[in-house]
Design a protein around this motif. Structure first.
Motif, PDB file in Angstrom:
ATOM      1  N   LEU A   1       0.858  -1.174   0.000  1.00  0.00           N
ATOM      2  CA  LEU A   1       0.000   0.000   0.000  1.00  0.00           C
ATOM      3  C   LEU A   1       0.900   1.232   0.000  1.00  0.00           C
ATOM      4  CD1 LEU A   1      -2.929   0.961   0.106  1.00  0.00           C
ATOM      5  CD2 LEU A   1      -2.814   0.802   2.604  1.00  0.00           C
ATOM      6  N   ASP A   2       0.689   2.107  -0.960  1.00  0.00           N
ATOM      7  CA  ASP A   2       1.608   3.214  -1.190  1.00  0.00           C
ATOM      8  C   ASP A   2       1.100   4.491  -0.526  1.00  0.00           C
ATOM      9  OD1 ASP A   2       3.433   5.022  -2.107  1.00  0.00           O
ATOM     10  OD2 ASP A   2       2.885   4.864  -4.222  1.00  0.00           O
ATOM     11  N   PHE A   3       1.747   4.885   0.571  1.00  0.00           N
ATOM     12  CA  PHE A   3       1.476   6.160   1.233  1.00  0.00           C
ATOM     13  C   PHE A   3       2.656   7.116   1.003  1.00  0.00           C
ATOM     14  CE2 PHE A   3      -1.950   5.375   4.701  1.00  0.00           C
ATOM     15  CZ  PHE A   3      -2.788   4.821   3.747  1.00  0.00           C
ATOM     16  N   PHE A   4       3.273   6.977  -0.168  1.00  0.00           N
ATOM     17  CA  PHE A   4       4.399   7.814  -0.582  1.00  0.00           C
ATOM     18  C   PHE A   4       4.029   8.614  -1.831  1.00  0.00           C
ATOM     19  CE2 PHE A   4       8.400   7.892  -3.202  1.00  0.00           C
ATOM     20  CZ  PHE A   4       9.060   8.862  -2.487  1.00  0.00           C
ATOM     21  N   ALA A   5       3.318   7.952  -2.748  1.00  0.00           N
ATOM     22  CA  ALA A   5       2.752   8.592  -3.939  1.00  0.00           C
ATOM     23  C   ALA A   5       3.787   9.374  -4.743  1.00  0.00           C
ATOM     24  CB  ALA A   5       1.572   9.495  -3.568  1.00  0.00           C
ATOM     25  N   GLY A   6       4.914   8.723  -4.998  1.00  0.00           N
ATOM     26  CA  GLY A   6       5.937   9.377  -5.814  1.00  0.00           C
ATOM     27  C   GLY A   6       6.394  10.690  -5.247  1.00  0.00           C
ATOM     28  N   ALA A   7       6.529  10.773  -3.925  1.00  0.00           N
ATOM     29  CA  ALA A   7       6.903  12.020  -3.236  1.00  0.00           C
ATOM     30  C   ALA A   7       5.937  13.147  -3.583  1.00  0.00           C
ATOM     31  CB  ALA A   7       8.340  12.421  -3.558  1.00  0.00           C
TER      32      ALA A   7
ATOM     33  N   GLU B   1      -6.652   0.630   6.278  1.00  0.00           N
ATOM     34  CA  GLU B   1      -5.674  -0.452   6.201  1.00  0.00           C
ATOM     35  C   GLU B   1      -4.262   0.073   6.437  1.00  0.00           C
ATOM     36  OE1 GLU B   1      -3.823  -3.550   2.882  1.00  0.00           O
ATOM     37  OE2 GLU B   1      -5.736  -2.545   2.473  1.00  0.00           O
ATOM     38  N   GLY B   2      -3.917   1.172   5.761  1.00  0.00           N
ATOM     39  CA  GLY B   2      -2.586   1.733   5.928  1.00  0.00           C
ATOM     40  C   GLY B   2      -2.337   2.257   7.329  1.00  0.00           C
ATOM     41  N   LEU B   3      -3.340   2.880   7.908  1.00  0.00           N
ATOM     42  CA  LEU B   3      -3.184   3.407   9.261  1.00  0.00           C
ATOM     43  C   LEU B   3      -3.065   2.274  10.284  1.00  0.00           C
ATOM     44  CD1 LEU B   3      -5.712   6.372   9.070  1.00  0.00           C
ATOM     45  CD2 LEU B   3      -3.206   6.517   9.065  1.00  0.00           C
TER      46      LEU B   3
END
Length: 443
Positions: A66-72, A430-432
């Motif tokens: 799960l991507d919580f970075f989003a390409g910076a 989910e990410g949290l």
């Protein structure tokens, strides 16, 4: 708010049995032997990513992240957004122009018209649009150059913990000592001032700055401009108050300095409104935009400025890749898909931000002895610990549990959350949940 609980300070459900630790060792040999030692993100995420969709990335072995970075911050609309992808494929299949320098093209005209109709006019912003080059630092360099040309002065004021890019002009107004040291030469004509709350509220806003401006013996050359981020992303998620930004705007006007807002990471809806300065009710003289302006992660940047500042001579600032037509296509599609109705995207971003804020409050309460502070706006948030090494350990554990997050701050002491604006409520929970577990499992 969409937490499945009535307690606003309760953590999301653990459901820890669904998390699987990556144990396979990917083949990284070509990266380690051939690629420069300057690489960084790949060191924290030691796998080989193969495909991505929405808020999910997948490595070559099929592990899901799960991507919580989003390409910076370059992927506000997620990976391979289907609406944007369709527009891009259609354009390429009809042999649309891909490289056009600053020539007039159909794709550029469509973008400019859409940007004017959906972004500038509804906000009563008078800006001219300049395409300075493909990256954020290109936009900053052009902004600094234009400010100096207009005012006939060299000095630029920036702020503590600022980050504006890695080229020399941008580095001169960047605060991070490690990044500045990479220049290898003196970085001149930039003067730092305290960012909002730098002195923990003990010193009146702009006391030092204004005193230096008015004192003929201060040694501060009259600045051409002040450059500021409304939220310092790389600097540690430091959020400027609207009243501080308004006071800064008024100070610039009184002292005949241009105000540049660097909206490269915080623009394009990251804080809620399309531009991060809208909440403060100010109109900067110059605005830099990049990262998610293309919508698809394609290189593209803008330098926006008031018409009276447009004193460039033809070709005085240029660049081979300033006309990225595929990026114009996806940028237009992103504006039409997410900003045509005015407020839906902003409302969703604020709602997801409330999810983050409530969970971080619960994590802080559960770890009250360890958490120093949590802070943010919209969908950019930071969690700071007293132990400066804790953030890095949390990011490492989160990766093992299937979540991509990075750190920020001058000593990488802040856990930084930067999910796509299109993240669903379930994905957010989910990410949290993974974040909360990573905090529990690291010391």
């Amino acid at each position: 708010m969409t937490h499945p609980t009535d307690d606003p300070h309760a953590l999301p459900p653990r459901n820890e049995e669904r998390f699987v630790v990556t144990i396979t060792q990917p083949d990284l040999s070509v990266f380690e032997t051939l690629e420069s030692e300057v690489r960084s993100y790949c060191r924290g995420w030691p796998t080989v990513f193969d495909r991505a969709h929405g808020s999910r990335m997948y490595d070559e072995d099929g592990h899901e992240y799960l991507d919580f970075f989003a390409g910076a911050g370059s992927l506000n609309y997620g990976h391979n957004n289907p609406v944007l992808k369709r527009a891009l494929i259609d354009y390429l299949e009809r042999d649309g122009v891909t490289h056009g320098l600053d020539m007039s093209t159909t794709a550029k005209r469509s973008f400019l018209q859409t940007f004017q109709d959906l972004v500038l006019r509804p906000r009563d912003l008078p800006y001219k649009v300049m395409f300075p080059g493909p990256t954020g630092t290109n936009a900053v360099e052009s902004a600094l150059k234009l400010a100096r040309k207009v005012k006939g002065r060299e000095a630029i004021v920036s702020f503590t913990n600022a980050f504006h890019g890695m080229s020399l002009g941008s580095l001169a107004v960047t605060g991070n000592a490690f990044k500045r040291a990479g220049a290898g030469i003196p970085l001149v004509h930039g003067t730092p001032m305290p960012f909002d709350n730098y002195f923990d509220g003990k010193v009146p806003d702009f006391l030092w700055f204004e005193r230096l401006l008015e004192d003929q013996g201060s040694g501060l050359n009259k600045p051409a401009a002040v450059i500021v981020e409304t939220v310092q992303g790389e600097g540690g998620i430091n959020v400027a108050r609207p009243e501080w930004l308004r006071a800064l705007s008024e100070l610039c006007e009184r002292q005949d300095m241009l105000l540049i807002v660097d909206d490269i990471q915080m623009g394009c809806g990251r804080t809620g409104a399309f531009f991060s300065f809208e909440e403060a009710g100010i109109t900067p003289d110059i605005v830099t935009v990049s990262k998610s302006i293309s919508g698809y992660g394609l290189p593209m940047s803008l330098c926006l400025f008031k018409p009276e500042l447009d004193i460039w001579e033809p070709g005085e600032h240029n660049g081979t890749f300033r006309g990225n037509n595929p990026a114009f296509v996806t940028a237009t599609a992103a504006l039409e898909a997410y900003w045509a109705d005015g407020s839906a995207m902003e409302k969703q971003t604020r709602a997801r931000g409330e999810q983050v804020e409530q969970t971080l409050a619960a994590i802080a309460e559960e770890n009250s002895a360890d958490v120093k502070e949590y802070r943010g706006r919209g969908l950019v948030w930071g969690l700071e610990f007293h132990d400066k090494g804790r953030a890095g350990r949390i990011a490492k554990r989160a990766f093992e549990l299937g979540l991509l997050i990075e750190t920020s701050g001058p000593e990488s002491e802040v856990v930084k959350l930067l999910p796509a604006l299109t993240v669903t409520a379930d994905e957010m929970d989910e990410g949290l949940s993974i974040l909360a577990r990573a905090v529990r499992e690291t010391l």
